[in-house]
Design an enzyme around this catalytic site. Structure first.
Site, PDB file in Angstrom:
ATOM      1  CB  CYS A 100       6.158  32.456 -47.348  1.00  0.00           C
ATOM      2  SG  CYS A 100       7.702  33.321 -47.345  1.00  0.00           S
ATOM      3  CB  CYS A 200       5.227  36.075 -48.220  1.00  0.00           C
ATOM      4  SG  CYS A 200       6.600  35.439 -47.380  1.00  0.00           S
TER       5      CYS A 200
END
Length: 395
Positions: A100, A200
């Protein structure tokens, strides 16, 4: 005034990062990333994006900075979620947080920020950046956060020099307690907010539910392998080269069902990962069972009793050239070279003594001590002192 775009997540860390930058005289803009729409797999009260986005907006309002939301759910699905499904299907265990940062925050998000005229992108990560000069060239260093308990440099282990050049980490010098105190003194709504957990930007996810969207349940057997299994006590051959020795020790045992006894059933080997203890649903053993390996082709989970089971431990791992990354390109090893480092194979693990060995096909990481649950698909990151200099995906 330099313009900085802060990824405001609705948490205390990014809130304080924005406040500190404003204090330092930057022109600060807050941007909230919306990366997920499907609430069916999230444990909703844990981190719903709506509440986070409201908190981020209230913080921006309090700080008197412009604020907007950007929807990156399409890119997030493509680059993170699809990759995760693909890795689990192959029997590997991905790390979405590392991805991410590489693919979303410091790539897609950074591009948007630069289009908005930003000089820098800032996040609330507990890590530091320094810049040195070498042979007349600027080199950016990724350093661990001062708060050793919160250090998040590992999550940024895939960043490049170009990404670091545009990154700021305003809270990297602070302890978590100091960050909360600053938020309190500024009367920010996030001052007491619990740290978000889980994926995330998605929040806490029921991983099996999440994976079942793509990977269908499929019944298979759970096999328990005894700690005295003969392979663990094989005579170690004599090696004619260091590379042959490393190749030998980096290989995991090749289990078959007849190597142990069937002790239960599961709903899909791809839902499980090495070192996992929960979710096996097998009782009646002296010590708890741990997953020592999974075979997604045969749909079998191999387990062993107790966290000292020899099937959990190895001291060498391999990273292929395609999945090898140097934050410090100037320190990259050439074939035949080796380097002493400190390394970790998961977030918050203590750094361990290791030696890197570069070979034609990739890089071996040889740990001084055996490591528990070296897991394919996870990242290994290596450091010199407090500087993270490179990383790779465990093959």
């Amino acid at each position: 005034m330099k313009r900085v775009i802060v990824g405001l997540s609705g948490g205390v860390d990014s809130s304080v990062a924005a406040h500190l930058l404003k204090e330092q005289g930057y022109e600060v803009i807050g941007l909230f990333m919306k990366n997920w729409h499907d609430d069916s797999v999230t444990i909703s009260d844990e981190c719903p994006w709506l509440e986070d986005s409201n908190d981020a907006m209230l913080v921006a309002d309090k700080l008197g900075i412009p604020f907007q939301t950007v929807d990156l759910s399409e890119q997030y699905k493509e680059r993170i979620v699809d990759y995760m499904f693909d890795e689990y299907e192959k029997g590997r265990t991905p790390n979405p947080d590392v991805l991410c940062n590489r693919e979303i925050k410091f790539d897609v998000f950074m591009d948007i920020a630069l289009e908005l005229g930003a000089d820098f992108v800032a996040t609330g990560h507990y890590c530091r950046k320094a810049t040195i000069e070498k042979n007349g060239k600027e080199i950016h260093q990724l350093l661990s956060g001062e708060d050793s308990n919160k250090d998040q440099s590992y999550f940024l282990c895939q960043l490049s020099q170009n990404q670091l050049a545009k990154a700021l980490f305003p809270i990297g010098e602070l302890q978590k307690s100091e960050v909360r105190a600053i938020a309190k003194s500024q009367d920010l709504i996030t001052a007491e907010k619990k740290d978000s957990q889980g994926l995330c930007f998605i929040g806490k996810v029921r991983l099996p539910d999440f994976l079942q969207q793509q990977l269908k349940p499929k019944e298979g057997v759970i096999v328990e392998v005894d700690a005295n299994f003969e392979t663990y006590n094989n005579c170690i051959p004599i090696f004619d080269t260091k590379e042959n020795e490393l190749a030998y020790f980096s290989k995991k045992p090749d289990y078959k069902i007849s190597d142990g006894k069937v002790v239960g059933k599961h709903q899909g080997a791809h839902y499980f990962t090495k070192g996992q203890r929960k979710g096996l649903g097998v009782g009646g053993t002296v010590e708890p069972l741990f997953v020592i390996d999974t075979d997604v082709n045969e749909n079998v989970i191999y387990t062993g009793q107790g966290k000292q089971h020899p099937g959990l431990y190895r001291h060498v791992l391999f990273v292929s050239n395609e999945e090898l990354h140097w934050v410090r390109e100037d320190l990259a090893l050439k074939e035949g070279q080796s380097m002493s480092v400190m390394a970790r194979i998961r977030y918050r693990q203590d750094l361990e003594d290791a030696t890197l060995h570069k070979v034609a096909s990739g890089l071996y990481v040889e740990f001084k001590n055996k490591q528990s649950a070296i897991t394919e698909g996870q990242f290994v990151a290596w450091y010199i002192a407090d500087e993270l200099i490179g990383s790779g995906v465990i093959s």
